[in-house]
Design a protein around this motif. Structure first.
Motif, PDB file in Angstrom:
ATOM      1  N   SER A   1     -40.335  58.777  52.058  1.00 40.36           N
ATOM      2  CA  SER A   1     -40.023  60.199  52.039  1.00 40.36           C
ATOM      3  C   SER A   1     -38.773  60.429  51.199  1.00 40.36           C
ATOM      4  N   LEU A   2     -38.590  61.656  50.745  1.00 40.86           N
ATOM      5  CA  LEU A   2     -37.450  62.009  49.912  1.00 40.86           C
ATOM      6  C   LEU A   2     -36.660  63.130  50.561  1.00 40.86           C
ATOM      7  N   THR A   3     -35.360  63.132  50.316  1.00 36.73           N
ATOM      8  CA  THR A   3     -34.502  64.216  50.756  1.00 36.73           C
ATOM      9  C   THR A   3     -33.894  64.858  49.517  1.00 36.73           C
ATOM     10  N   VAL A   4     -34.197  66.121  49.326  1.00 36.63           N
ATOM     11  CA  VAL A   4     -33.799  66.818  48.112  1.00 36.63           C
ATOM     12  C   VAL A   4     -32.905  67.997  48.450  1.00 36.63           C
ATOM     13  N   ALA A   5     -31.724  68.053  47.835  1.00 35.76           N
ATOM     14  CA  ALA A   5     -30.814  69.184  47.983  1.00 35.76           C
ATOM     15  C   ALA A   5     -31.171  70.213  46.921  1.00 35.76           C
ATOM     16  N   VAL A   6     -31.435  71.447  47.354  1.00 34.75           N
ATOM     17  CA  VAL A   6     -31.963  72.465  46.444  1.00 34.75           C
ATOM     18  C   VAL A   6     -31.125  73.741  46.517  1.00 34.75           C
ATOM     19  N   ALA A   7     -30.779  74.284  45.363  1.00 33.51           N
ATOM     20  CA  ALA A   7     -30.116  75.576  45.313  1.00 33.51           C
ATOM     21  C   ALA A   7     -30.992  76.616  46.005  1.00 33.51           C
ATOM     22  N   ALA A   8     -30.375  77.480  46.820  1.00 40.33           N
ATOM     23  CA  ALA A   8     -31.129  78.380  47.690  1.00 40.33           C
ATOM     24  C   ALA A   8     -32.049  79.331  46.941  1.00 40.33           C
ATOM     25  N   ASN A   9     -31.738  79.664  45.694  1.00 34.51           N
ATOM     26  CA  ASN A   9     -32.601  80.575  44.943  1.00 34.51           C
ATOM     27  C   ASN A   9     -33.983  79.971  44.686  1.00 34.51           C
ATOM     28  N   PHE A  10     -34.072  78.636  44.737  1.00 32.55           N
ATOM     29  CA  PHE A  10     -35.320  77.946  44.399  1.00 32.55           C
ATOM     30  C   PHE A  10     -36.104  77.547  45.655  1.00 32.55           C
ATOM     31  N   LYS A  11     -35.828  78.187  46.776  1.00 31.60           N
ATOM     32  CA  LYS A  11     -36.409  77.764  48.054  1.00 31.60           C
ATOM     33  C   LYS A  11     -37.936  77.834  48.062  1.00 31.60           C
TER      34      LYS A  11
ATOM     35  N   GLU B   1     -43.778  62.613  51.480  1.00 29.65           N
ATOM     36  CA  GLU B   1     -43.184  63.761  52.160  1.00 29.65           C
ATOM     37  C   GLU B   1     -41.851  64.105  51.518  1.00 29.65           C
ATOM     38  N   VAL B   2     -41.658  65.379  51.188  1.00 28.27           N
ATOM     39  CA  VAL B   2     -40.403  65.841  50.599  1.00 28.27           C
ATOM     40  C   VAL B   2     -39.675  66.707  51.616  1.00 28.27           C
ATOM     41  N   LYS B   3     -38.475  66.272  51.991  1.00 29.28           N
ATOM     42  CA  LYS B   3     -37.645  67.032  52.935  1.00 29.28           C
ATOM     43  C   LYS B   3     -36.560  67.753  52.141  1.00 29.28           C
ATOM     44  N   TYR B   4     -36.477  69.070  52.325  1.00 33.92           N
ATOM     45  CA  TYR B   4     -35.533  69.864  51.559  1.00 33.92           C
ATOM     46  C   TYR B   4     -34.353  70.337  52.403  1.00 33.92           C
ATOM     47  N   ALA B   5     -33.210  70.442  51.752  1.00 31.67           N
ATOM     48  CA  ALA B   5     -32.059  71.135  52.303  1.00 31.67           C
ATOM     49  C   ALA B   5     -31.699  72.213  51.290  1.00 31.67           C
ATOM     50  N   PHE B   6     -31.483  73.446  51.765  1.00 34.03           N
ATOM     51  CA  PHE B   6     -31.210  74.555  50.858  1.00 34.03           C
ATOM     52  C   PHE B   6     -29.797  75.073  51.075  1.00 34.03           C
ATOM     53  N   GLY B   7     -29.115  75.384  49.983  1.00 32.97           N
ATOM     54  CA  GLY B   7     -27.749  75.881  50.101  1.00 32.97           C
ATOM     55  C   GLY B   7     -27.146  76.181  48.750  1.00 32.97           C
ATOM     56  N   ALA B   8     -25.827  76.303  48.716  1.00 29.39           N
ATOM     57  CA  ALA B   8     -25.109  76.594  47.483  1.00 29.39           C
ATOM     58  C   ALA B   8     -24.849  75.305  46.715  1.00 29.39           C
TER      59      ALA B   8
ATOM     60  N   ALA C   1     -19.960  69.007  46.882  1.00 34.99           N
ATOM     61  CA  ALA C   1     -18.902  68.481  47.755  1.00 34.99           C
ATOM     62  C   ALA C   1     -19.470  67.499  48.766  1.00 34.99           C
ATOM     63  N   GLN C   2     -20.642  67.813  49.332  1.00 35.77           N
ATOM     64  CA  GLN C   2     -21.266  66.933  50.315  1.00 35.77           C
ATOM     65  C   GLN C   2     -21.679  65.606  49.676  1.00 35.77           C
ATOM     66  N   ILE C   3     -22.221  65.679  48.474  1.00 35.93           N
ATOM     67  CA  ILE C   3     -22.645  64.455  47.769  1.00 35.93           C
ATOM     68  C   ILE C   3     -21.443  63.563  47.489  1.00 35.93           C
ATOM     69  N   ARG C   4     -20.348  64.157  47.077  1.00 32.83           N
ATOM     70  CA  ARG C   4     -19.132  63.390  46.807  1.00 32.83           C
ATOM     71  C   ARG C   4     -18.556  62.759  48.082  1.00 32.83           C
ATOM     72  N   ASN C   5     -18.948  63.326  49.223  1.00 29.61           N
ATOM     73  CA  ASN C   5     -18.472  62.793  50.495  1.00 29.61           C
ATOM     74  C   ASN C   5     -19.522  61.923  51.188  1.00 29.61           C
ATOM     75  N   GLY C   6     -20.546  61.524  50.427  1.00 34.56           N
ATOM     76  CA  GLY C   6     -21.490  60.545  50.958  1.00 34.56           C
ATOM     77  C   GLY C   6     -22.785  61.072  51.520  1.00 34.56           C
ATOM     78  N   ALA C   7     -23.094  62.353  51.333  1.00 38.29           N
ATOM     79  CA  ALA C   7     -24.365  62.879  51.840  1.00 38.29           C
ATOM     80  C   ALA C   7     -25.528  62.116  51.191  1.00 38.29           C
ATOM     81  N   PRO C   8     -26.502  61.666  51.983  1.00 37.40           N
ATOM     82  CA  PRO C   8     -27.562  60.777  51.473  1.00 37.40           C
ATOM     83  C   PRO C   8     -28.742  61.492  50.833  1.00 37.40           C
ATOM     84  N   PHE C   9     -28.483  62.446  49.955  1.00 40.43           N
ATOM     85  CA  PHE C   9     -29.576  63.104  49.239  1.00 40.43           C
ATOM     86  C   PHE C   9     -30.081  62.190  48.123  1.00 40.43           C
ATOM     87  N   ASP C  10     -31.378  62.250  47.871  1.00 41.37           N
ATOM     88  CA  ASP C  10     -31.975  61.453  46.795  1.00 41.37           C
ATOM     89  C   ASP C  10     -31.954  62.178  45.454  1.00 41.37           C
TER      90      ASP C  10
END
Length: 255
Positions: free
Chosen positions: A29-39, A56-63, A69-78
């Motif tokens: 499965s994948l975890t993808v961080a996505v800009a909220a406009n592209f939800k 399976e693609v798991k999405y997180a939506f936000g700014a 900032a989260q990625i630089r702090n170790g968030a495990p997005f692919d």
């Protein structure tokens, strides 16, 4: 008899290995961080990708800025699907992403959206007259569409007048919600959100009034060794299915 039995075992093993490998790939499965406009486009693209690959693609939506900032702090997005074309290269430069994987997947369009005001025909006029209580925009420090909204208002010469009435959403999704729920009479959001809402009306802000919103994708370090992550980016970049969804929601694909 013994030789025939050994041969049969080898043939069965040769068939079983690819099936096992395929099953393993499908379980990934994948975890993808996505800009909220592209939800909404992301949801449809993810479903099409799963139908084709079983992944399976798991999405997180936000700014976008918050995700950086989260990625630089170790968030495990692919993977990151940003709302600009500067965040992804910056992450690659600092060692958080694979530079060679970066590409622009869509160019966004800024609109002025409302469910109560006649912005389709009188968008700029309404801004100039100021006959509204609240105008929503996304936080310009973290959301590229918010920065574009301010740029456009300054170009139109209305920013100083409307500034006291601005309410900021933490991302473009919350910005849209402020208008949809009536907490703001109008707001600057993405065209994809207006198309996806199925209600309300909008004025397309002239492209000359803001810097083009080129949205780029990139493979992040946690996904660098995942074949499925690379396959997803290839699907987004080249497949007719993904391109059809992108166009459906009002985005263009820069050549």
């Amino acid at each position: 008899m013994f030789l025939r039995s050994r041969l049969l075992q080898r043939l069965l093993l040769a068939v079983a290995l690819p099936i096992a490998a395929l099953t393993s790939a499908h379980a990934e499965s994948l975890t993808v961080a996505v800009a909220a406009n592209f939800k909404k486009p992301a949801g449809e693209i993810g479903a099409a990708f799963k139908a084709k690959t079983g992944v399976e693609v798991k999405y997180a939506f936000g700014a976008t800025g918050q995700f950086a900032a989260q990625i630089r702090n170790g968030a495990p997005f692919d993977i990151l699907l940003a709302a600009d074309d500067t965040t992804a290269p910056g992450l690659a430069k600092d060692g958080f992403a694979v530079a060679s994987s970066n590409f622009v997947y869509a160019r966004g369009t800024l609109i002025l959206y409302s469910t109560t005001l006649p912005v389709k025909e009188q968008g700029e006029q309404i801004l100039r007259q100021g006959d509204f209580a609240h105008l929503s925009i996304a936080n310009p420090k973290t959301a590229p569409y918010g920065a574009a909204a301010i740029e456009a208002m300054k170009k139109m010469g209305v920013y100083d007048a409307v500034k006291p009435r601005i309410v900021e959403g933490s991302n473009i999704g919350q910005t849209f919600d402020f208008v949809a729920t009536g907490n703001a009479q109008l707001g600057f959001v993405a065209l994809s959100q207006g198309i996806g809402a199925g209600k309300g009306q909008w004025w397309v802000v002239p492209q000359a009034d803001y810097t083009p919103i080129d949205q780029s994708a990139i493979l992040l370090k946690p996904g660098a060794d995942k074949p499925a992550a690379k396959a997803y980016l290839d699907f987004l970049r080249t497949s007719p299915e993904a391109h059809a969804v992108i166009a459906k929601y009002g985005y263009s694909i820069p050549q």
